[in-house]
Design a protein around this motif. Sequence first.
Motif, mmCIF file in Angstrom:
data_model
loop_
_atom_site.group_PDB
_atom_site.id
_atom_site.type_symbol
_atom_site.label_atom_id
_atom_site.label_comp_id
_atom_site.label_asym_id
_atom_site.label_seq_id
_atom_site.Cartn_x
_atom_site.Cartn_y
_atom_site.Cartn_z
ATOM 1 N N GLN A 121 -42.203 5.954 -4.059
ATOM 2 C CA GLN A 121 -43.311 4.876 -3.607
ATOM 3 C C GLN A 121 -44.783 5.460 -3.367
ATOM 4 O O GLN A 121 -45.715 4.784 -3.762
ATOM 5 C CB GLN A 121 -43.068 4.259 -2.240
ATOM 6 C CG GLN A 121 -41.741 3.422 -2.127
ATOM 7 C CD GLN A 121 -42.138 2.278 -3.074
ATOM 8 O OE1 GLN A 121 -43.120 1.451 -2.897
ATOM 9 N NE2 GLN A 121 -40.966 1.684 -3.893
ATOM 10 N N GLU A 122 -44.722 6.523 -3.123
ATOM 11 C CA GLU A 122 -46.108 7.419 -3.178
ATOM 12 C C GLU A 122 -46.718 7.532 -4.675
ATOM 13 O O GLU A 122 -47.737 7.450 -4.722
ATOM 14 C CB GLU A 122 -45.745 8.844 -2.380
ATOM 15 C CG GLU A 122 -45.513 8.803 -0.856
ATOM 16 C CD GLU A 122 -45.059 10.095 -0.352
ATOM 17 O OE1 GLU A 122 -45.048 11.131 -1.305
ATOM 18 O OE2 GLU A 122 -44.877 10.301 0.596
ATOM 19 N N LEU A 123 -45.754 7.913 -5.463
ATOM 20 C CA LEU A 123 -46.124 7.960 -7.058
ATOM 21 C C LEU A 123 -46.761 6.775 -7.470
ATOM 22 O O LEU A 123 -48.035 6.565 -8.159
ATOM 23 C CB LEU A 123 -44.918 8.552 -7.503
ATOM 24 C CG LEU A 123 -44.475 10.039 -7.456
ATOM 25 C CD1 LEU A 123 -43.269 10.318 -8.339
ATOM 26 C CD2 LEU A 123 -45.765 10.999 -7.764
ATOM 27 N N LEU A 124 -45.866 5.562 -6.900
ATOM 28 C CA LEU A 124 -46.290 4.407 -7.504
ATOM 29 C C LEU A 124 -47.515 4.079 -6.900
ATOM 30 O O LEU A 124 -48.553 3.489 -7.551
ATOM 31 C CB LEU A 124 -45.366 3.004 -7.171
ATOM 32 C CG LEU A 124 -43.984 3.347 -7.940
ATOM 33 C CD1 LEU A 124 -42.949 2.326 -7.376
ATOM 34 C CD2 LEU A 124 -44.465 3.069 -9.484
ATOM 35 N N GLN A 125 -47.926 4.015 -5.760
ATOM 36 C CA GLN A 125 -49.029 3.989 -5.002
ATOM 37 C C GLN A 125 -50.248 4.761 -5.690
ATOM 38 O O GLN A 125 -51.625 4.338 -5.835
ATOM 39 C CB GLN A 125 -49.059 4.140 -3.328
ATOM 40 C CG GLN A 125 -50.357 4.050 -2.565
ATOM 41 C CD GLN A 125 -50.641 2.633 -2.505
ATOM 42 O OE1 GLN A 125 -49.706 1.881 -2.728
ATOM 43 N NE2 GLN A 125 -51.958 2.366 -2.484
ATOM 44 N N ARG A 126 -50.085 5.856 -5.926
ATOM 45 C CA ARG A 126 -51.032 6.624 -6.517
ATOM 46 C C ARG A 126 -51.408 6.274 -8.006
ATOM 47 O O ARG A 126 -52.628 6.236 -8.358
ATOM 48 C CB ARG A 126 -50.542 8.323 -6.419
ATOM 49 C CG ARG A 126 -51.333 9.277 -7.408
ATOM 50 C CD ARG A 126 -52.929 9.032 -6.594
ATOM 51 N NE ARG A 126 -53.620 10.261 -7.033
ATOM 52 C CZ ARG A 126 -55.349 10.092 -6.966
ATOM 53 N NH1 ARG A 126 -55.628 9.175 -6.234
ATOM 54 N NH2 ARG A 126 -55.754 10.990 -7.487
ATOM 55 N N ILE A 127 -50.210 5.934 -8.618
ATOM 56 C CA ILE A 127 -50.433 5.433 -9.983
ATOM 57 C C ILE A 127 -51.443 3.903 -10.147
ATOM 58 O O ILE A 127 -52.233 3.944 -10.807
ATOM 59 C CB ILE A 127 -49.289 4.915 -10.780
ATOM 60 C CG1 ILE A 127 -48.526 6.322 -11.005
ATOM 61 C CG2 ILE A 127 -49.574 4.240 -11.863
ATOM 62 C CD1 ILE A 127 -47.103 5.879 -11.577
ATOM 63 N N SER A 128 -51.222 3.237 -8.918
ATOM 64 C CA SER A 128 -52.030 2.053 -8.731
ATOM 65 C C SER A 128 -53.201 2.211 -8.500
ATOM 66 O O SER A 128 -54.108 1.674 -9.115
ATOM 67 C CB SER A 128 -51.271 1.255 -7.852
ATOM 68 O OG SER A 128 -51.914 -0.108 -7.522
ATOM 69 N N GLU A 129 -53.661 3.430 -7.658
ATOM 70 C CA GLU A 129 -55.004 3.590 -7.272
ATOM 71 C C GLU A 129 -55.773 4.227 -8.719
ATOM 72 O O GLU A 129 -56.618 4.095 -8.675
ATOM 73 C CB GLU A 129 -54.907 4.876 -6.372
ATOM 74 C CG GLU A 129 -54.398 4.212 -4.986
ATOM 75 C CD GLU A 129 -54.320 5.304 -3.984
ATOM 76 O OE1 GLU A 129 -54.304 6.516 -4.347
ATOM 77 O OE2 GLU A 129 -53.820 4.981 -2.782
#
Length: 228
Positions: free
Chosen positions: A201-209
């Motif tokens: 989830q942290e990685l997906l959030q970072r990718i989204s940002e």
Amino acid sequence: MPQSNHYHHLMFGPAAIARQKVDGSYTAYGSQTERPDDGPTPLDTREKAMIRAVDQFQIATVAETGWPYIQYRSGPKGFLQVLDDRTLGFADFAGNHQYVTAANLDHDDRVAVFLVNYPLRQRLKLYGRARTVEAADDPQLLDRLRRIGDLTVAATCERSVVIDVEAFDWNCTRSIIPRYDAAYLADLSEVYQRKAAEREQELLQRISELEAQLTQSSEHRSDPETPS
């Protein structure tokens, strides 16, 4: 406040102390007997946690012949119960009907209990005086010891065994070979899966940002220049 030295007075006789003096370990161990015996040692939080976590232990008694007798006991985790700061109890499951441990306690109530937590490489020795309480003499006690949280032991239980703890000693972790049962591995797997999901989830959030930043940068570059 110094730790109780009752264990040292129980276990260290003249021969043990003599060997310690030769070996050079007397200061760490036998010297504790120079203080008056503090008497029985109450169980603290660490000991109680260890006891409640085990699903197996060994209990040693003294046979009428004078020989030591060791019996292995196992059950659901928590079947060895902490009744108070100085008392343990467990339901005595029906076995092979030799009744050696029960008979030994009829003539000599001294016991030693050996507990091991293999994943954490911990071992605890308990010393005390034990007694058996037949089911017919105190059915309420046996019913209490058969209940472990929401679980009621289905095995046939013939009696209760109550241990008044006198002393205990923690051993070092050296030489304990770690062992992991299915439940322990399942718990580890659950922890790892949860942490992996959190990391994902942290990685997906970072990718989204980062994607949002790229989109914003691309839109900025595509805007026509403002005439001077």
